[in-house]
Design a protein around this motif. Structure first.
Motif, mmCIF file in Angstrom:
data_model
loop_
_atom_site.group_PDB
_atom_site.id
_atom_site.type_symbol
_atom_site.label_atom_id
_atom_site.label_comp_id
_atom_site.label_asym_id
_atom_site.label_seq_id
_atom_site.Cartn_x
_atom_site.Cartn_y
_atom_site.Cartn_z
ATOM 1 N N HIS A 28 0.825 -1.204 0.000
ATOM 2 C CA HIS A 28 0.000 0.000 0.000
ATOM 3 C C HIS A 28 0.861 1.257 0.000
ATOM 4 O O HIS A 28 0.508 2.263 -0.619
ATOM 5 C CB HIS A 28 -0.944 -0.008 1.203
ATOM 6 N N GLY A 29 2.003 1.202 0.671
ATOM 7 C CA GLY A 29 2.909 2.343 0.703
ATOM 8 C C GLY A 29 3.584 2.616 -0.628
ATOM 9 O O GLY A 29 4.114 3.703 -0.849
ATOM 10 N N HIS A 30 3.588 1.628 -1.510
ATOM 11 C CA HIS A 30 4.200 1.775 -2.828
ATOM 12 C C HIS A 30 3.165 1.745 -3.947
ATOM 13 O O HIS A 30 3.488 1.492 -5.110
ATOM 14 C CB HIS A 30 5.245 0.679 -3.056
ATOM 15 N N GLY A 31 1.918 2.012 -3.593
ATOM 16 C CA GLY A 31 0.874 2.112 -4.616
ATOM 17 C C GLY A 31 0.495 0.791 -5.247
ATOM 18 O O GLY A 31 0.012 0.755 -6.385
ATOM 19 N N ILE A 32 0.699 -0.306 -4.535
ATOM 20 C CA ILE A 32 0.380 -1.635 -5.049
ATOM 21 C C ILE A 32 -0.853 -2.163 -4.314
ATOM 22 O O ILE A 32 -0.838 -2.304 -3.095
ATOM 23 C CB ILE A 32 1.557 -2.618 -4.844
ATOM 24 N N THR A 33 -1.924 -2.429 -5.042
ATOM 25 C CA THR A 33 -3.120 -2.982 -4.411
ATOM 26 C C THR A 33 -2.864 -4.436 -4.034
ATOM 27 O O THR A 33 -1.994 -5.103 -4.597
ATOM 28 C CB THR A 33 -4.334 -2.906 -5.345
ATOM 29 N N VAL A 34 -3.633 -4.927 -3.074
ATOM 30 C CA VAL A 34 -3.485 -6.306 -2.615
ATOM 31 C C VAL A 34 -4.833 -7.015 -2.715
ATOM 32 O O VAL A 34 -5.868 -6.450 -2.360
ATOM 33 C CB VAL A 34 -2.978 -6.355 -1.156
#
Length: 345
Positions: free
Chosen positions: A199-205
């Motif tokens: 989330h801190g690197h703009g990656i959804t999970v």
């Protein structure tokens, strides 16, 4: 980032594309079941569908989607379709051909998301035996994934079952940052550090085993392997909350994950359960109950889908997958994050 529109939550990818937070998982769904389930899912309002060439169900999924589009009942831009690069495709020159094979199966011009299914590859040794390859060049493979976006074969790219360290390496050596991580995640295995990093690197999970993969026991037994998988749906806290909220234990567990900004793709072919899974967007858990559920986290000891080796996955020259027994052997890991690389969807 999660937003809600018409009571249907979405996760926004770094390219601005919105992915429905609740999708339909399709692992272990047979062709016949999948056709019926797809019609039902579309009728219920599902628009996010997750598959993989290894699941052997891309064709029935594509057949139903195209039927609905040809009938004018849905537009292509209303759908979010994800499929995956198999371990046998983790080599330069194989990435695009595998996606084109999936597109042929799905009868689509592009997919919305293409994921690297797992960090390791599968190759054959001198005796033509499938062996796991842990020396895959992730950066080289990722460059070919980026090229798929450039040529319009996929809108977004991401990874599945990668560890924090492996994702961090890609982030440092990419032109297009991974847009999504799909990984095992449920109340026993919440992967808080990994989710925070993404989330801190703009990656959804997206949680690919949001209910703890209750079907794994049967899956293993089909190969003569005895493996007792804990039934998380019978946890006292979940059953108590389910009664209090007038919901099912599955809905409570899914809601806990979605409320933390993580997508879910529970697999089901039951119309009743598919409807219930989609209804997790219609209520909220209190802060106190969220904290109680978060306290169930067992760290890496709570991981359930531990594929100790991917050598049970093989492909014939046509690209049609076949499945063989998972190999149960101990795996040495140097840190917690590395252990996440062996999970499966």
């Amino acid at each position: 980032m999660m937003s809600s529109s018409s009571n249907r939550a979405t996760l926004e990818l770094s390219n601005g594309v919105k992915m429905p937070a609740v999708g339909l998982g399709t692992w272990q769904a047979t062709s016949g079941d999948m056709t019926t389930a797809m019609h039902e899912a579309l009728s219920l309002g599902y628009r996010h569908f997750d598959t993989a060439i290894l699941y052997e169900n891309e064709r029935p999924i594509g057949g139903v989607l195209n039927y609905w589009m040809e009938q004018g009942r849905i537009r292509r831009d209303e759908l979010f379709v994800t499929t995956k690069l198999p371990p046998t495709g983790m080599y330069p020159g194989k990435v695009e051909p595998y996606l084109r094979k999936s597109l042929e199966n799905l009868m689509l011009d592009y997919v919305d998301m293409y994921l690297v299914h797992c960090p390791n590859g599968i190759k054959r040794d001198e005796e033509n035996t499938a062996v796991e390859d842990t020396q895959v060049d992730h950066v080289a493979i990722w460059k070919e994934m980026e090229a798929l976006v450039d040529c319009g074969l996929t809108k977004a790219i991401g990874i599945s079952n990668f560890s924090l360290e492996q994702i961090a390496s890609l982030v440092k050596n990419c032109r297009i940052r991974p847009m999504n991580l799909q990984t095992e995640l449920h109340v026993y295995f919440q992967q808080k550090e990994l989710v925070e990093f993404c989330h801190g690197h703009g990656i959804t999970v997206v949680a690919c085993s949001p209910l703890g993969s209750p079907g794994l026991t049967a899956f293993y037994s089909g190969y003569g392997v005895v493996k007792n998988v804990p039934n998380l749906l019978e946890l006292p806290l979940l059953t108590e909350m389910a009664k209090r909220y007038d919901r099912t234990a599955a809905q409570i567990m899914l809601r806990h994950t979605v409320q933390k900004g993580v997508g879910v793709i529970p697999k089901s072919t039951s119309p009743k359960r598919m409807k219930e899974n989609l209804e997790v967007l219609d209520f909220e858990l209190t802060t106190e109950d969220m904290e109680k559920l978060s306290a169930l986290d067992m760290g890496t000891s709570g991981q359930i889908t531990k594929w100790e080796s991917w050598t049970w996955v093989e492909n014939d020259p046509s690209g049609t997958p076949s499945h063989h027994a998972p190999q149960e052997k101990k795996r040495t890991s140097t840190n917690k994050s590395e252990e996440t690389s062996s999970t499966s969807s």
